[in-house]
Design an enzyme around this catalytic site. Structure first.
Site, PDB file in Angstrom:
ATOM      1  N   HIS A 298       0.829  -1.210   0.000  1.00 55.38           N
ATOM      2  CA  HIS A 298       0.000   0.000   0.000  1.00 55.38           C
ATOM      3  C   HIS A 298       0.860   1.256   0.000  1.00 55.38           C
ATOM      4  CE1 HIS A 298      -4.213  -1.564   1.314  1.00 55.38           C
ATOM      5  NE2 HIS A 298      -3.627  -2.393   0.502  1.00 55.38           N
ATOM      6  N   ASP A 299       1.984   1.212   0.677  1.00 59.39           N
ATOM      7  CA  ASP A 299       2.870   2.382   0.645  1.00 59.39           C
ATOM      8  C   ASP A 299       3.391   2.597  -0.772  1.00 59.39           C
ATOM      9  OD1 ASP A 299       4.430   4.541   1.495  1.00 59.39           O
ATOM     10  OD2 ASP A 299       6.166   3.255   1.835  1.00 59.39           O
TER      11      ASP A 299
ATOM     12  N   SER B 160       4.666   7.325   3.039  1.00 59.00           N
ATOM     13  CA  SER B 160       3.558   8.280   3.176  1.00 59.00           C
ATOM     14  C   SER B 160       2.373   7.659   3.906  1.00 59.00           C
ATOM     15  CB  SER B 160       3.123   8.811   1.809  1.00 59.00           C
ATOM     16  OG  SER B 160       2.874   7.746   0.925  1.00 59.00           O
TER      17      SER B 160
ATOM     18  N   GLU C 189      -2.965   9.565   4.385  1.00 55.95           N
ATOM     19  CA  GLU C 189      -3.361   8.352   3.649  1.00 55.95           C
ATOM     20  C   GLU C 189      -4.082   7.337   4.537  1.00 55.95           C
ATOM     21  OE1 GLU C 189      -0.218   6.286   1.464  1.00 55.95           O
ATOM     22  OE2 GLU C 189       0.364   8.197   0.598  1.00 55.95           O
TER      23      GLU C 189
ATOM     24  N   PRO D 243      -6.150  -1.166  -6.271  1.00 59.12           N
ATOM     25  CA  PRO D 243      -7.066  -2.051  -6.988  1.00 59.12           C
ATOM     26  C   PRO D 243      -8.086  -2.698  -6.049  1.00 59.12           C
ATOM     27  CG  PRO D 243      -4.858  -3.014  -6.856  1.00 59.12           C
ATOM     28  CD  PRO D 243      -4.757  -1.624  -6.334  1.00 59.12           C
TER      29      PRO D 243
ATOM     30  N   ASP E 197      -5.182 -17.920   2.568  1.00 55.05           N
ATOM     31  CA  ASP E 197      -4.770 -19.271   2.197  1.00 55.05           C
ATOM     32  C   ASP E 197      -5.290 -20.181   3.290  1.00 55.05           C
ATOM     33  OD1 ASP E 197      -3.550 -21.742   1.979  1.00 55.05           O
ATOM     34  OD2 ASP E 197      -1.558 -20.950   1.523  1.00 55.05           O
TER      35      ASP E 197
ATOM     36  N   ASP F 284       4.620 -19.701   1.386  1.00 54.16           N
ATOM     37  CA  ASP F 284       4.967 -20.767   0.441  1.00 54.16           C
ATOM     38  C   ASP F 284       4.151 -20.584  -0.831  1.00 54.16           C
ATOM     39  OD1 ASP F 284       2.405 -21.387   1.178  1.00 54.16           O
ATOM     40  OD2 ASP F 284       2.841 -23.406   1.883  1.00 54.16           O
TER      41      ASP F 284
HETATM   42  C1  HEM Z   1      -4.661  -6.682  -7.444  1.00 51.33           C
HETATM   43  C2  HEM Z   1      -3.945  -6.502  -6.375  1.00 51.33           C
HETATM   44  C3  HEM Z   1      -4.416  -6.690  -4.967  1.00 51.33           C
HETATM   45  C4  HEM Z   1      -5.668  -6.635  -4.440  1.00 51.33           C
HETATM   46  C5  HEM Z   1      -6.968  -6.315  -5.164  1.00 51.33           C
HETATM   47  C6  HEM Z   1      -5.553  -6.931  -3.033  1.00 51.33           C
HETATM   48  C7  HEM Z   1      -6.614  -6.938  -2.141  1.00 51.33           C
HETATM   49  C8  HEM Z   1      -6.525  -7.324  -0.829  1.00 51.33           C
HETATM   50  C9  HEM Z   1      -7.643  -7.349   0.087  1.00 51.33           C
HETATM   51  C10 HEM Z   1      -9.047  -6.922  -0.237  1.00 51.33           C
HETATM   52  C11 HEM Z   1      -7.179  -7.849   1.265  1.00 51.33           C
HETATM   53  C12 HEM Z   1      -7.976  -8.097   2.527  1.00 51.33           C
HETATM   54  C13 HEM Z   1      -7.855  -6.929   3.483  1.00 51.33           C
HETATM   55  C14 HEM Z   1      -8.728  -7.098   4.691  1.00 51.33           C
HETATM   56  O1  HEM Z   1      -9.902  -7.454   4.543  1.00 51.33           O
HETATM   57  O2  HEM Z   1      -8.239  -6.852   5.809  1.00 51.33           O
HETATM   58  C15 HEM Z   1      -5.775  -8.102   1.102  1.00 51.33           C
HETATM   59  C16 HEM Z   1      -4.964  -8.595   2.086  1.00 51.33           C
HETATM   60  C17 HEM Z   1      -3.616  -8.782   1.924  1.00 51.33           C
HETATM   61  N1  HEM Z   1      -2.863  -8.408   0.838  1.00 51.33           N
HETATM   62 FE1  HEM Z   1      -3.543  -7.864  -0.957  1.00 51.33          FE
HETATM   63  N2  HEM Z   1      -4.240  -7.186  -2.734  1.00 51.33           N
HETATM   64  C18 HEM Z   1      -3.522  -7.034  -3.879  1.00 51.33           C
HETATM   65  C19 HEM Z   1      -2.165  -7.163  -3.999  1.00 51.33           C
HETATM   66  C20 HEM Z   1      -1.308  -7.428  -2.969  1.00 51.33           C
HETATM   67  C21 HEM Z   1       0.129  -7.363  -3.048  1.00 51.33           C
HETATM   68  C22 HEM Z   1       0.922  -6.954  -4.281  1.00 51.33           C
HETATM   69  C23 HEM Z   1       0.612  -7.708  -1.823  1.00 51.33           C
HETATM   70  C24 HEM Z   1       2.026  -7.780  -1.336  1.00 51.33           C
HETATM   71  C25 HEM Z   1       3.077  -8.012  -2.083  1.00 51.33           C
HETATM   72  C26 HEM Z   1      -0.530  -8.012  -0.993  1.00 51.33           C
HETATM   73  C27 HEM Z   1      -0.475  -8.487   0.293  1.00 51.33           C
HETATM   74  C28 HEM Z   1      -1.562  -8.735   1.087  1.00 51.33           C
HETATM   75  C29 HEM Z   1      -1.475  -9.406   2.372  1.00 51.33           C
HETATM   76  C30 HEM Z   1      -0.221 -10.020   2.967  1.00 51.33           C
HETATM   77  C31 HEM Z   1      -2.761  -9.410   2.917  1.00 51.33           C
HETATM   78  C32 HEM Z   1      -3.181  -9.909   4.294  1.00 51.33           C
HETATM   79  C33 HEM Z   1      -3.124  -8.718   5.255  1.00 51.33           C
HETATM   80  C34 HEM Z   1      -3.360  -9.013   6.706  1.00 51.33           C
HETATM   81  O3  HEM Z   1      -3.375 -10.173   7.113  1.00 51.33           O
HETATM   82  O4  HEM Z   1      -3.528  -8.048   7.467  1.00 51.33           O
HETATM   83  N3  HEM Z   1      -1.672  -7.808  -1.719  1.00 51.33           N
HETATM   84  N4  HEM Z   1      -5.389  -7.778  -0.185  1.00 51.33           N
HETATM   85  C1  LIG Z   2      -1.447 -27.973   2.729  1.00 56.39           C
HETATM   86  O1  LIG Z   2      -0.200 -27.437   3.134  1.00 56.39           O
HETATM   87  C2  LIG Z   2       0.825 -28.380   3.356  1.00 56.39           C
HETATM   88  C3  LIG Z   2       2.042 -27.613   3.827  1.00 56.39           C
HETATM   89  O2  LIG Z   2       1.797 -27.016   5.045  1.00 56.39           O
HETATM   90  C4  LIG Z   2       1.108 -29.149   2.078  1.00 56.39           C
HETATM   91  O3  LIG Z   2       2.086 -30.118   2.313  1.00 56.39           O
HETATM   92  C5  LIG Z   2      -0.175 -29.785   1.573  1.00 56.39           C
HETATM   93  O4  LIG Z   2       0.056 -30.374   0.320  1.00 56.39           O
HETATM   94  C6  LIG Z   2      -1.283 -28.740   1.435  1.00 56.39           C
HETATM   95  N1  LIG Z   2      -2.530 -29.395   1.099  1.00 56.39           N
HETATM   96  C7  LIG Z   2      -3.262 -29.028   0.063  1.00 56.39           C
HETATM   97  C8  LIG Z   2      -4.520 -29.777  -0.120  1.00 56.39           C
HETATM   98  O5  LIG Z   2      -2.911 -28.123  -0.675  1.00 56.39           O
END
Ligand code: HEM
Ligand SMILES: *[C@@H]1O[C@H](CO)[C@@H](O)[C@H](O)[C@H]1NC(C)=O
Ligand SMILES: *[C@@H]1O[C@H](CO)[C@@H](O)[C@H](O)[C@H]1NC(C)=O
Ligand SMILES: CC(=O)N[C@H]1CO[C@H](CO)[C@@H](O)[C@@H]1O
EC number: 1.11.1.7
Length: 320
Positions: free
Chosen positions: A61-62, A71, A83, A155, A237, A245
């Site tokens: 986001h930054d 910022s 921001e 986005p 995930d 991973d």
């Molecule tokens: C098309 C691009 C992207 C969209 C539309 C998007 C959208 C979102 C949304 C909606 C969330 C959930 C936020 C919430 O409900 O709290 C999220 C979480 C997250 N995003 Fe993205 N994201 C994008 C790209 C990225 C990129 C480029 C990164 C980092 C390299 C990133 C890292 C993360 C991470 C790590 C979370 C989890 C945050 C947390 O656990 O607090 N995202 N993203």
């Molecule tokens: C779930 O994650 C583990 C690693 O923590 C991986 O070994 C396993 O294949 C994953 N299972 C599925 C269904 O993707």
């Protein structure tokens, strides 16, 4: 050579060729900087593994708003907005971690290390602790002098692959960079409100691109009512939620993506092949991710004598 060419070279081109990001920028001016950041991140990570996700999102986001210039870290004041006030900010977290590192670094080397660099370094350290590669981070960023919520244009999770891609190409990133960086959704949470539309589509019923078992789980957690006040979080995930991973790509191939854009990566012909190859080869994902995030970390970076080195990451040195 025309005099104007010479002037342009010496006054505009030359300074920028020297003033650029490089690995070890602080090796003589603040040799302990990277260690201090690493220790703070390690300490926080031991208490809460989810900081890796928080820092990744903060860095993204930054960088996507006016460049990687910290910022996003500026607090609003009674006279000035920032921001952080903008919609998508709300759930960005772990500002306190950056504060902690900044305070320790200011004690070791005052007014030397930028907040933008601290964020880039902390993100790297957290990714490594969560299972990613420990890549080298070019440093030398300076902190920005502007934090304006009206510039926040991130986005939406409901975009298509080509729709999201426009935001990345506008920042000089490619489709491959985008597919790789979205692999960051292998950690962290999403609030129900950002994918609720997939659970009760306009025509009724859940999004047909979502695995029905996952959909049933999400409906149970989130409900079908968009107006619920409590907005629970679920893992992006669902399988290896805290592990950095390639699991995200396996999940979206099994139709278990949480956000619409995540699921689209596996369905759109523009990105499908990359998703399949990252799902099959975790090493390849880790290496490409390290490159892509280093590239993201250079977007609009201020260097040389641009901007400033903030004393506190939450305020400009000369607050008006
Ligand atoms: C098309 C691009 C992207 C969209 C539309 C998007 C959208 C979102 C949304 C909606 C969330 C959930 C936020 C919430 O409900 O709290 C999220 C979480 C997250 N995003 Fe993205 N994201 C994008 C790209 C990225 C990129 C480029 C990164 C980092 C390299 C990133 C890292 C993360 C991470 C790590 C979370 C989890 C945050 C947390 O656990 O607090 N995202 N993203
Ligand atoms: C779930 O994650 C583990 C690693 O923590 C991986 O070994 C396993 O294949 C994953 N299972 C599925 C269904 O993707
Ligand atoms: C996985 O990717 C790595 C790095 O790109 C490569 O060296 C390796 O040969 C690949 N492995 C397979 C099984 O394709
Ligand atoms: C942490 C923070 O400052 N969050 C703000 C994000 O923006 C909303 C308005 O959209 C504010 O209410 C939050 O305080």
């Amino acid at each position: 050579m025309k005099i104007t060419t010479i002037i342009i070279f010496f006054f505009f081109v030359l300074p920028f060729t020297f003033a650029e990001l490089r690995v070890g920028f602080y090796s003589s001016t603040c040799p302990s900087a990277e260690t201090i950041v690493r220790d703070v991140v390690q300490k926080r990570f031991n208490q809460d593994k989810s900081i890796a996700a928080a820092l990744l999102r903060m860095h993204f986001h930054d960088c996507f708003v006016k460049g990687c210039d910290a910022s996003l870290l500026i607090d609003p004041t009674s006279t000035r907005t920032s921001e952080k006030i903008a919609g998508p900010n709300q759930t960005v977290r772990e500002f306190e971690l950056i504060d902690e590192a900044k305070i320790l670094i200011e004690q070791a080397c005052p007014s030397t290390v930028s907040c933008a660099d601290i964020l880039a370094l902390a993100t790297r350290d957290a990714v490594a602790l969560a299972g990613g590669i420990r890549y080298s981070v070019p440093t030398g960023r300076r902190d920005g002098l502007l934090s304006d919520p009206s510039l926040v244009n991130l986005p939406s999770p409901s975009l298509s692959v080509p729709g999201a891609l426009q935001f990345f190409t506008a920042k000089g990133l490619t489709l491959a960079d985008m597919v790789t960086l979205l692999g960051a959704h292998t950690v962290g949470f999403a609030h129900c409100s950002v994918f609720q539309n997939r659970l009760s589509n306009v025509g009724g019923g859940v999004d047909p691109t979502m695995d029905p078992v996952l959909a049933a789980t999400l409906v149970q957690i989130c409900g079908l009512d968009r107006a619920v006040l409590s907005d629970p979080r679920v893992f992006l995930d669902q399988n290896s939620s805290f592990l950095f991973d390639n699991g995200f790509y396996n999940e979206v191939m099994m139709r278990r993506g949480i956000l619409h854009i995540d699921q689209q990566l596996a369905l759109d012909k523009m990105s499908r092949n990359m998703v399949e190859s990252f799902a099959a080869n975790g090493t390849s994902f880790q290496e490409k991710f390290a490159k892509a995030i280093v590239k993201m970390g250079t977007i609009g970076a201020l260097v040389g004598d641009e901007g400033e080195i903030r004393r506190s990451c939450r305020a400009f040195n000369n607050p008006l």
